[in-house]
Design an enzyme around this catalytic site. Structure first.
Site, PDB file in Angstrom:
ATOM      1  N   ASN A 226      -9.027   7.236   4.661  1.00  0.00           N
ATOM      2  CA  ASN A 226     -10.162   6.872   3.819  1.00  0.00           C
ATOM      3  C   ASN A 226     -10.025   7.630   2.497  1.00  0.00           C
ATOM      4  OD1 ASN A 226     -11.196   9.531   4.207  1.00  0.00           O
ATOM      5  ND2 ASN A 226     -12.392   8.864   5.980  1.00  0.00           N
ATOM      6  N   GLU A 229      -9.821  11.515   2.617  1.00  0.00           N
ATOM      7  CA  GLU A 229      -8.558  11.923   3.244  1.00  0.00           C
ATOM      8  C   GLU A 229      -7.382  11.712   2.296  1.00  0.00           C
ATOM      9  OE1 GLU A 229     -10.103  10.769   7.771  1.00  0.00           O
ATOM     10  OE2 GLU A 229      -8.744   9.433   6.664  1.00  0.00           O
ATOM     11  N   ASP A 300     -11.844   3.383  13.092  1.00  0.00           N
ATOM     12  CA  ASP A 300     -11.154   2.983  14.325  1.00  0.00           C
ATOM     13  C   ASP A 300     -11.130   1.469  14.466  1.00  0.00           C
ATOM     14  OD1 ASP A 300     -10.771   5.681  15.202  1.00  0.00           O
ATOM     15  OD2 ASP A 300     -12.866   5.716  15.819  1.00  0.00           O
TER      16      ASP A 300
END
Length: 356
Positions: A226, A229, A300
């Site tokens: 993301n 990150e 996820d």
């Protein structure tokens, strides 16, 4: 037919995006219908999410705290286990590799997986460490909204025993030849030791979702960071189209990957792909910007649908669109959640109808 975006598309308007999708909706439905053909091995930091809910009765005499009358407890897969569960709910044939403690939480997680048809032979028991468990305690007064009061985490900061690390790596080596892709769902809870990472990278198609230290997975096929990150990995802020483009290129260089997908919340997602000596980039706007209640576990879901799209013959761009679509559904629910093929088809039709 495989659809492909134009090279180096920096931003995409809704109208032009829909004009690309609308004439080819059958292509995406065909990919969704083939999800059940994919065989996936998920290696993950397995977590059990518990949600304990009760009604507030009074303030305790023992301490200035609420007393709750327990109403229900719900247990669902979290962390890397959420990636496993999302893949299963989308119809894939799923095997899981990871660790749980010798406790009731580990038994609960294994039972949830088995009920969903997930192969659990690769879940090894760790007698020295507990199953990672996040217990959220919520309360409400009569006729009022339920609110979270506190979260209790159960985990160990110690690494697994060396023998366990080796056993887990051996299972991964054995199963890599039996699956279409390997997903590494790394939440930093100790599963991804060097021996486990080395075993996972023996497959030709490895999708990595990790919160930090992307370079540990040098040579993996695809990473899905993301925005925070990605900024952590490159060491600078990503505020403009120019810095976004630079970050994508730097991340491909840093990891040696072929594909990089930076997810950007309400701004959608941007993909970067090596094409010989050239790096092609494209942008996909968010399918859902308004009905967002909880983004927990949405990453996820993106990884699950994206992986399946790639495994059944979709291009990177097509697979990312399916990941975007799936995430747009789970963020409408509180807590970690999953979606289904049927829900994705209905949402895709509605998206095209409202956008045209």
């Amino acid at each position: 037919m495989t659809l492909s975006p134009k090279k180096r598309v920096k931003m995409t308007s809704y109208s032009s995006f829909i004009s690309q999708l609308a004439p080819n909706s059958d292509r995406f439905f065909s990919l969704l219908d083939r999800f059940n053909q994919a065989k996936i091995l998920v290696i993950g930091d397995l977590t059990l999410d518990e949600f304990l809910t009760g009604q507030v009765e009074r303030i305790s005499r023992e301490a200035p705290v609420l007393i709750l009358r327990h109403e229900n407890t719900r247990q669902i897969p979290g962390g890397g286990a959420n990636a496993v569960y999302n893949l299963a709910k989308l119809g894939a044939n799923v095997k899981v590799a990871g660790l749980v403690g010798k406790d009731i939480q580990g038994e609960a997680l294994r039972h949830i997986f088995e009920q969903a048809g997930i192969e659990t032979k690769g879940i090894l028991l760790d007698s020295d460490r507990p199953t990672v468990t996040k217990t959220r305690i919520s309360g409400h007064a009569r006729q009022s909204v339920t609110q979270q009061i506190v979260r209790v985490d159960r985990k160990s900061d110690e690494l697994p025993d060396l023998k366990l690390q080796q056993d887990l790596a051996e299972y991964i080596y054995q199963e890599c030849s039996n699956v279409d892709a390997v997903v590494c769902s790394d939440y930093g809870d100790g599963v991804f030791t060097p021996s486990v990472i080395k075993a996972s990278l023996t497959h030709s198609q490895v999708i990595v979702d990790t919160q930090k230290d992307l370079n540990r997975y040098q040579g993996a096929t695809l990473f899905t960071p993301n925005l925070p990150e990605a900024e952590l990995a490159v060491g600078y802020s990503i505020k403009t189209p120019e810095t976004l483009q630079q970050a994508g290129e730097d991340l491909l260089y840093l990891t040696g990957a072929k594909l990089m997908l930076i997810t950007r919340g309400e701004e959608g997602m941007t993909g970067f792909e090596r094409k010989g000596e050239e790096i092609v980039s494209w942008h996909i706007p968010a399918f859902n910007r308004t009905d967002v209640f909880d983004v927990t576990g949405a990453g996820d879901t993106v990884v699950a649908a994206l992986t399946l799209g790639l495994c059944v013959g979709g291009s990177f761009w097509e697979a990312a669109i399916l990941g975007n679509l799936a995430a747009s559904l789970v963020v409408r629910q509180f807590g970690t959640a999953t979606t289904s093929i049927e829900e994705m088809k209905e949402a895709f039709k509605l998206f095209l109808e409202e956008g045209i």
